[in-house]
Enzyme design. Structure first.
Site, PDB file in Angstrom:
ATOM      1  N   TYR A  57       0.378  -1.258  -0.279  1.00 40.24           N
ATOM      2  CA  TYR A  57       0.037  -0.062   0.372  1.00 40.24           C
ATOM      3  C   TYR A  57       1.321   1.067   0.136  1.00 40.24           C
ATOM      4  CZ  TYR A  57      -3.432  -3.145   1.991  1.00 40.24           C
ATOM      5  OH  TYR A  57      -4.897  -4.555   1.837  1.00 40.24           O
ATOM      6  N   SER A 206     -12.900  -5.521   2.388  1.00 40.28           N
ATOM      7  CA  SER A 206     -13.671  -5.414   2.220  1.00 40.28           C
ATOM      8  C   SER A 206     -15.963  -4.948   2.341  1.00 40.28           C
ATOM      9  CB  SER A 206     -13.938  -5.105   0.157  1.00 40.28           C
ATOM     10  OG  SER A 206     -13.000  -3.959  -0.428  1.00 40.28           O
ATOM     11  N   PRO A 207     -15.702  -5.411   3.017  1.00 41.70           N
ATOM     12  CA  PRO A 207     -16.756  -5.577   4.120  1.00 41.70           C
ATOM     13  C   PRO A 207     -18.343  -4.913   3.703  1.00 41.70           C
ATOM     14  CG  PRO A 207     -16.222  -4.940   5.613  1.00 41.70           C
ATOM     15  CD  PRO A 207     -14.725  -5.143   4.434  1.00 41.70           C
ATOM     16  N   LEU A 208     -17.786  -4.179   3.045  1.00 39.76           N
ATOM     17  CA  LEU A 208     -18.896  -2.861   2.536  1.00 39.76           C
ATOM     18  C   LEU A 208     -19.001  -2.914   0.915  1.00 39.76           C
ATOM     19  CD1 LEU A 208     -19.080   0.056   5.065  1.00 39.76           C
ATOM     20  CD2 LEU A 208     -20.022  -2.052   4.384  1.00 39.76           C
ATOM     21  N   GLY A 209     -18.160  -3.277   0.104  1.00 35.09           N
ATOM     22  CA  GLY A 209     -18.453  -3.809  -1.253  1.00 35.09           C
ATOM     23  C   GLY A 209     -16.839  -2.275  -1.893  1.00 35.09           C
ATOM     24  N   GLY A 211     -17.192  -0.026  -0.593  1.00 38.51           N
ATOM     25  CA  GLY A 211     -18.117   2.184  -0.632  1.00 38.51           C
ATOM     26  C   GLY A 211     -18.976   1.246  -1.186  1.00 38.51           C
ATOM     27  N   PHE A 212     -19.395   0.287  -1.802  1.00 35.36           N
ATOM     28  CA  PHE A 212     -20.561   0.648  -2.680  1.00 35.36           C
ATOM     29  C   PHE A 212     -21.811   0.114  -1.929  1.00 35.36           C
ATOM     30  CE2 PHE A 212     -22.920  -0.975  -6.380  1.00 35.36           C
ATOM     31  CZ  PHE A 212     -23.238  -0.075  -7.217  1.00 35.36           C
TER      32      PHE A 212
END
Length: 331
Positions: A57, A206-209, A211-212
């Site tokens: 990163y 990425s449990p919130l996709g 941010g989507f």
């Protein structure tokens, strides 16, 4: 703060961790170091103990930033980092994978220096190197544990078969992979079942996709010019529009429940088991606070199943990575 155990014999960490990647890379055209550090400090105030970074990163700048943020607060944090994805100077999109023992020995020393710590709590192999037997890579990682440089070992985006082989060499404490309402591959490919059978914590990124699933994104134009999501299949053209219809279903249900769409989506991940420890990423305090509040959203088994049915993965448009990126997962 609710706590959950990191694997069969691991420590207890906060049920929701903090993914730090976006503080310096992929989702941003500039780094607001002051707000990022304030976000880490606010996370500590809220009881978050689990912090996730990686040497790729930036590259390297994310570890440096987290090291600065946690200076003088080391005893409050359980720090995870990753090695194995190699980026090419001058070509930000290029990726290589290196799981050789020689590389692993060099990589950990760089990570410890950038984080300004003597021992890393959890060290993941970020992607599996097809050129190196997993037994060889994990054997080198196990040597780091013996040397006192690392406490626990993990793998990221590994297949069930690879996880089995790795665990025979040295106990694997955590398996990290993408998992959310719109990415449920681990339920189908045996990874989640294998983690549970072997007593390995399951850490969704990425449990919130990306941010989507928060419902805040309305158009691909919402992204900065260099935002990674502009090149991600699920965020392009017709795929974006189709997926937005699925998110709208979640938003409507969240409104009925008096919470945000993101909180409902994160509560669904948390409800999948006490061995599931999601690490939603953010670089701002206000989103961090919203994410942590998802711990107060309790879903019944019936509600969790209703959400699953409301968001059928067969209707999700586009892959979670490009074809090239997908070749690096489930190794």
């Amino acid at each position: 703060m609710e706590m959950r155990q990191l694997g069969k014999n691991g420590p207890r960490v906060s049920a929701v961790g903090l993914g730090c990647m976006g503080m310096t890379d992929f989702y941003t055209t500039g780094v607001d170091a002051q707000e990022a550090i304030a976000t880490v400090h606010r996370a500590l105030d809220l009881g978050v103990t689990f912090f996730d970074t990686a040497d790729m990163y930036g590259p390297h700048t994310n570890e440096e930033l987290l090291g600065k943020a946690l200076a003088g607060k080391r005893d409050q944090a359980f720090i995870a980092s990753k090695f194995g994805i190699v980026r090419t100077p001058g070509d930000p999109a290029a990726r290589g994978v290196d799981g050789s023992p020689e590389y692993i020995r060099r990589a950990i020393d760089g990570t410890l220096k950038r984080l300004n710590i003597d021992t890393l709590d959890l060290y993941y192999q970020h992607r599996i190197d097809p050129k190196v037997a997993i037994e060889e890579s994990v054997g080198a990682m196990a040597d780091l544990v013996k040397a006192g440089k690392v406490r626990y070992l993990g793998l990221s985006e590994a297949s069930a078969a690879t996880l089995e082989r790795a665990h025979k060499v040295h106990p694997i404490a955590a398996l990290q992979t993408e998992y959310s309402l719109w990415s449920r591959d681990p339920e189908e490919n045996g990874v989640l079942e294998t983690c549970r059978r072997l007593g390995i914590a399951f850490v969704p990124y990425s449990p919130l996709g990306r941010g989507f699933l928060t419902g805040a994104l309305k158009s691909p134009d919402d992204f900065a010019p260099d935002d990674y999501r502009r090149s991600s299949p699920r965020f392009q053209g017709e795929n974006f529009a189709k997926n937005l219809l699925l998110v709208e279903r979640v938003r409507q249900l969240a409104t009925e429940k008096g919470v945000t769409a993101g909180q409902l989506a994160l509560a669904w991940v948390l409800a999948q088991g006490d061995d599931v420890i999601p690490i939603p990423g953010t670089k701002q305090r206000r989103y961090l606070e919203e994410n942590i509040a998802a711990l107060q959203v309790k879903l019944s088994a019936e509600e969790a199943e209703a959400l699953r049915a409301l968001f059928p993965v067969a209707e999700v448009a586009g892959g979670r990575y490009t074809d090239v990126g997908m070749k690096l997962v489930n190794g």
